[in-house]
Write an enzyme that holds these catalytic residues in place. Structure first.
Site, PDB file in Angstrom:
ATOM      1  N   GLU A   1      -9.700  -1.037   5.130  1.00  0.00           N
ATOM      2  CA  GLU A   1     -10.346  -0.709   6.392  1.00  0.00           C
ATOM      3  C   GLU A   1     -11.635  -1.512   6.549  1.00  0.00           C
ATOM      4  OE1 GLU A   1      -8.805   1.001   8.536  1.00  0.00           O
ATOM      5  OE2 GLU A   1      -8.117   2.967   7.847  1.00  0.00           O
TER       6      GLU A   1
ATOM      7  N   ASN B   1      -7.876  -2.070  14.146  1.00  0.00           N
ATOM      8  CA  ASN B   1      -9.283  -2.249  13.772  1.00  0.00           C
ATOM      9  C   ASN B   1      -9.455  -3.408  12.793  1.00  0.00           C
ATOM     10  OD1 ASN B   1      -8.131  -1.191  11.508  1.00  0.00           O
ATOM     11  ND2 ASN B   1      -9.490   0.578  11.322  1.00  0.00           N
TER      12      ASN B   1
ATOM     13  N   HIS C   1      -7.599  -3.841  10.089  1.00  0.00           N
ATOM     14  CA  HIS C   1      -7.251  -3.544   8.697  1.00  0.00           C
ATOM     15  C   HIS C   1      -6.078  -4.399   8.227  1.00  0.00           C
ATOM     16  CE1 HIS C   1      -4.517   0.009   9.991  1.00  0.00           C
ATOM     17  NE2 HIS C   1      -3.718  -0.760   9.277  1.00  0.00           N
TER      18      HIS C   1
ATOM     19  N   ASP D   1       0.834  -1.204   0.000  1.00  0.00           N
ATOM     20  CA  ASP D   1       0.000   0.000   0.000  1.00  0.00           C
ATOM     21  C   ASP D   1       0.869   1.255   0.000  1.00  0.00           C
ATOM     22  OD1 ASP D   1       0.955  -0.374   2.591  1.00  0.00           O
ATOM     23  OD2 ASP D   1      -0.991  -0.718   3.476  1.00  0.00           O
TER      24      ASP D   1
HETATM   25  C1  GLP Z   1      -0.017   0.316   8.544  1.00  0.00           C
HETATM   26  C2  GLP Z   1       0.160  -0.474   7.257  1.00  0.00           C
HETATM   27  C3  GLP Z   1      -0.393  -1.863   7.405  1.00  0.00           C
HETATM   28  C4  GLP Z   1       0.158  -2.490   8.675  1.00  0.00           C
HETATM   29  C5  GLP Z   1      -0.263  -1.692   9.870  1.00  0.00           C
HETATM   30  C6  GLP Z   1       0.156  -2.308  11.194  1.00  0.00           C
HETATM   31  O1  GLP Z   1      -1.308   0.833   8.678  1.00  0.00           O
HETATM   32  N1  GLP Z   1      -0.462   0.143   6.129  1.00  0.00           N
HETATM   33  O2  GLP Z   1      -0.031  -2.638   6.266  1.00  0.00           O
HETATM   34  O3  GLP Z   1      -0.303  -3.801   8.781  1.00  0.00           O
HETATM   35  O4  GLP Z   1       0.310  -0.409   9.714  1.00  0.00           O
HETATM   36  O5  GLP Z   1       1.472  -1.964  11.484  1.00  0.00           O
HETATM   37  P1  GLP Z   1       2.337  -2.522  12.678  1.00  0.00           P
HETATM   38  O6  GLP Z   1       3.065  -3.684  12.128  1.00  0.00           O
HETATM   39  O7  GLP Z   1       3.252  -1.388  13.011  1.00  0.00           O
HETATM   40  O8  GLP Z   1       1.441  -2.864  13.784  1.00  0.00           O
END
Ligand code: GLP
Length: 249
Positions: free
Chosen positions: A139, A132, A134, A63
């Site tokens: 989302e 949440n 995602h 993303d």
């Molecule tokens: C961001 C990314 C996601 C990722 C999320 C959780 O929002 N776009 O792809 O899964 O963060 O990140 P973390 O690994 O820091 O908990």
């Protein structure tokens, strides 16, 4: 689904890197799906230690924010350049991130989806999970069949990601994300989850109903999923045997 419980970030990195290395060793032209966020970073660091020949490996990011200027240090293009391309000495021409600064982001999203297909699809896709539920930037409410597209970010996600920016207002409100249907087409999924604050959502995603309300629940539909969780994130998972066995990895 394989479920590894590890003691710390270093162990998560070691287990994840071992799985990626196996894919790369079996196919020098492997296509990796790479994720940002904090959880997967130890995987890239550990993989760098393998010193594998990776000149033909290709990578696709999950993303990207829409609207950050090209070269912004918190754009995922820059994060992937620092944490993946440079760390693993990949050919930058083989590393792809959705173009969040494109004049026409919808078109950039469609082009990205087409590029993944043109490269033969993703062999192993790294993933994290948001509080949440995602997955990438899909989302709650995202169609389980969705493709790469432009989406709005929720306030909760913008708040969570504000730690990377000077102020919450600086976090973009839109993104380009691989869709849930796109992610499901990867041949293998590898999710890394760290922290007790993720225990509830991880439990819901892996054991609750498969529903757009919890996008990461779509993992239950994939035939080859590996989850690596630390003790905190795994706290609510009903698999104590795996926990004990994997804690020493
Ligand atoms: C961001 C990314 C996601 C990722 C999320 C959780 O929002 N776009 O792809 O899964 O963060 O990140 P973390 O690994 O820091 O908990």
């Amino acid at each position: 689904m394989e479920f590894f419980v590890v003691q710390d970030a270093e162990a998560a990195g070691a287990v994840g890197a071992g799985l990626l290395a196996a894919v790369i060793r079996s196919n020098q032209d492997a296509v990796l799906g790479v994720a940002t966020g904090g959880s997967p970073l130890p995987v890239y660091r550990a993989l760098a230690g393998y010193g594998l020949e990776m000149s033909r490996v290709r990578c696709f990011a999950l993303d990207e924010y829409v609207g950050l200027p090209a070269g912004h240090p918190e754009s995922y293009a820059e994060v992937v350049r620092r944490e993946v391309t440079e760390r693993l000495s990949l050919d930058p021409a083989n590393v792809f991130v959705p173009d969040g600064s494109a004049a026409d982001p919808e078109r950039a999203a469609n082009d990205y989806e087409a590029a993944i297909a043109a490269h033969g699809g993703i062999d192993i896709q790294l993933l994290g999970i948001g509080h949440n539920g995602h997955l990438a930037f899909n989302e709650p409410g995202s169609s389980l069949e969705s493709r790469t597209r432009v989406e709005d970010l929720t306030e909760r996600t913008r708040q969570a990601n504000s730690r990377y920016f000077d102020s919450p207002a600086d976090v973009p409100g839109r993104c380009i994300t691989q869709g849930l249907g796109t992610i499901l087409e990867a041949r293998q999924l590898l999710m890394v989850v760290r922290g007790a604050d993720k225990a509830e959502i991880l439990h819901r995603a892996l054991t609750g109903p498969v529903t757009p309300d919890c996008p990461a629940s779509v993992l239950q539909r994939h035939p080859h999923v590996t989850v690596i969780a630390d003790e905190g994130a795994a706290a609510l998972m009903p698999c104590t045997a795996t926990r004990v066995a994997a804690a020493s990895v």
